[in-house]
Enzyme design. Structure first.
Site, PDB file in Angstrom:
ATOM      1  N   HIS A  57       7.167  17.164   1.845  1.00 56.19           N
ATOM      2  CA  HIS A  57       6.325  18.043   1.037  1.00 56.19           C
ATOM      3  C   HIS A  57       4.943  18.138   1.671  1.00 56.19           C
ATOM      4  CE1 HIS A  57       5.359  14.015  -0.384  1.00 56.19           C
ATOM      5  NE2 HIS A  57       4.302  14.455  -1.025  1.00 56.19           N
ATOM      6  N   HIS A  59       1.492  16.972   1.678  1.00 59.46           N
ATOM      7  CA  HIS A  59       0.916  15.725   1.155  1.00 59.46           C
ATOM      8  C   HIS A  59      -0.547  15.899   0.751  1.00 59.46           C
ATOM      9  CE1 HIS A  59       4.449  13.796   2.897  1.00 59.46           C
ATOM     10  NE2 HIS A  59       4.223  14.525   3.956  1.00 59.46           N
ATOM     11  N   ASP A  61      -2.379  12.866   0.270  1.00 61.84           N
ATOM     12  CA  ASP A  61      -3.008  11.559   0.510  1.00 61.84           C
ATOM     13  C   ASP A  61      -3.197  11.231   1.978  1.00 61.84           C
ATOM     14  OD1 ASP A  61      -0.378  10.575   1.395  1.00 61.84           O
ATOM     15  OD2 ASP A  61       0.101  10.853  -0.710  1.00 61.84           O
ATOM     16  N   HIS A  62      -2.549  11.983   2.857  1.00 65.50           N
ATOM     17  CA  HIS A  62      -2.737  11.763   4.295  1.00 65.50           C
ATOM     18  C   HIS A  62      -2.505  13.088   5.013  1.00 65.50           C
ATOM     19  CE1 HIS A  62       1.693  11.485   3.981  1.00 65.50           C
ATOM     20  NE2 HIS A  62       1.673  12.038   5.176  1.00 65.50           N
ATOM     21  N   HIS A 113       7.094  16.509  -8.127  1.00 63.10           N
ATOM     22  CA  HIS A 113       5.861  15.925  -7.576  1.00 63.10           C
ATOM     23  C   HIS A 113       5.022  17.066  -7.003  1.00 63.10           C
ATOM     24  CE1 HIS A 113       3.105  13.434  -5.330  1.00 63.10           C
ATOM     25  NE2 HIS A 113       3.540  13.918  -4.189  1.00 63.10           N
ATOM     26  N   ASP A 131       8.112  11.527  -2.271  1.00 64.45           N
ATOM     27  CA  ASP A 131       7.365  11.032  -3.431  1.00 64.45           C
ATOM     28  C   ASP A 131       8.053  11.394  -4.744  1.00 64.45           C
ATOM     29  OD1 ASP A 131       5.697  10.424  -1.397  1.00 64.45           O
ATOM     30  OD2 ASP A 131       3.949  11.482  -2.175  1.00 64.45           O
ATOM     31  N   HIS A 172       6.263   6.370   0.044  1.00 72.91           N
ATOM     32  CA  HIS A 172       5.152   5.412  -0.049  1.00 72.91           C
ATOM     33  C   HIS A 172       5.651   4.144  -0.719  1.00 72.91           C
ATOM     34  CE1 HIS A 172       1.989   8.403   0.708  1.00 72.91           C
ATOM     35  NE2 HIS A 172       2.623   9.199  -0.125  1.00 72.91           N
TER      36      HIS A 172
HETATM   37 FE   LIG Z   1       2.804  13.240  -2.093  1.00 72.99          FE
END
Ligand SMILES: [Fe+2]
Length: 229
Positions: A57, A59, A61-62, A113, A131, A172
């Site tokens: 997907h 992201h 967060d990074h 998500h 996620d 994660h």
């Molecule tokens: Fe994510």
């Protein structure tokens, strides 16, 4: 099949290296920009040719290492269809199979998500859940077109219907877990066990988590496969 789980400590992100040992062709799933040198070194040490960089997907967060990996190896960047981006060489759709020599990677649409999230079933024995499903948890649903009810449906109808012995490899982990199984998550994942759709929605809508630190940079960067302006 060669299978490696790689970890980025700063963002607690797993990247997966999967390769066919006969043809030496490889794919990296959810690569992290800051770890590209590590990934290239492993590819070189193991004598592998990177064919694809694949995302579960977009992201928050990074930042993905897809562009940098393409520059270094010429690999194709593959993203889920329906995601908001402008950089894919190829899109992958629900049910589509990416063949890597003898390795079969099947896309399973698992929105919730994010609205375009995809999980990947590897040779029918392991599932990269991104996620959507974490070990004893799940991804949040409060931004990026997330929707708790949709995530409940994806996990209970698409992932929990896989064989109980299917190995679960998440996108994660924050507690030190590395792998689980579908059967184990059905029994012990408190986000889902004993919850119906409504109680799951209520739980997810009241988590009150802060937004990821990198979100305002990461989302636009990932929509261009890792270009930072
Ligand atoms: Fe994510």
């Amino acid at each position: 099949m060669l299978f490696r789980q790689l970890f980025d400590k700063e963002t607690s992100t797993y990247t997966y290296l999967i390769a066919d040992e006969v043809t030496k062709s490889a794919v990296l799933v959810d690569p992290v920009l800051e770890q590209v040198e590590r990934d290239l070194q492993v590819l070189q040490e193991l004598g592998l040719t990177l064919r694809y960089s694949l995302e579960t997907h977009i992201h928050a967060d990074h930042i993905t290492g897809a562009n940098k990996l393409q520059e270094a190896t010429g690999c194709l960047k593959i993203l889920p269809e329906h995601a908001n981006y402008n950089c894919a060489d190829r899109k992958i759709t629900d049910g589509e199979i990416l063949q890597l020599g003898g390795v079969e990677i099947k896309a399973i649409a698992t929105p919730g998500h994010t609205d375009s999230h995809v999980a990947y079933l590897i040779n029918k024995v392991s599932v990269l859940t991104g996620d959507a499903l974490l070990i004893r948890g799940c991804g949040r649903t409060d931004f990026q077109s997330g929707d708790a009810g949709t995530l409940y449906d994806s996990v209970t109808q698409r992932l929990f219907t896989l064989d109980d012995n299917t190995l679960v490899y998440p996108g994660h982990d924050y507690k030190g877990f590395t792998v689980s199984t579908i059967g184990e998550e059905k029994l012990f994942n408190a986000r889902f066990k004993g919850r119906n759709r409504n109680s799951f929605i209520e739980l997810m809508n009241n988590l009150n988590l802060p937004y990821p630190q990198k979100m305002t940079v990461a989302v636009p960067a990932n929509q261009t496969c890792g270009h930072i302006s």
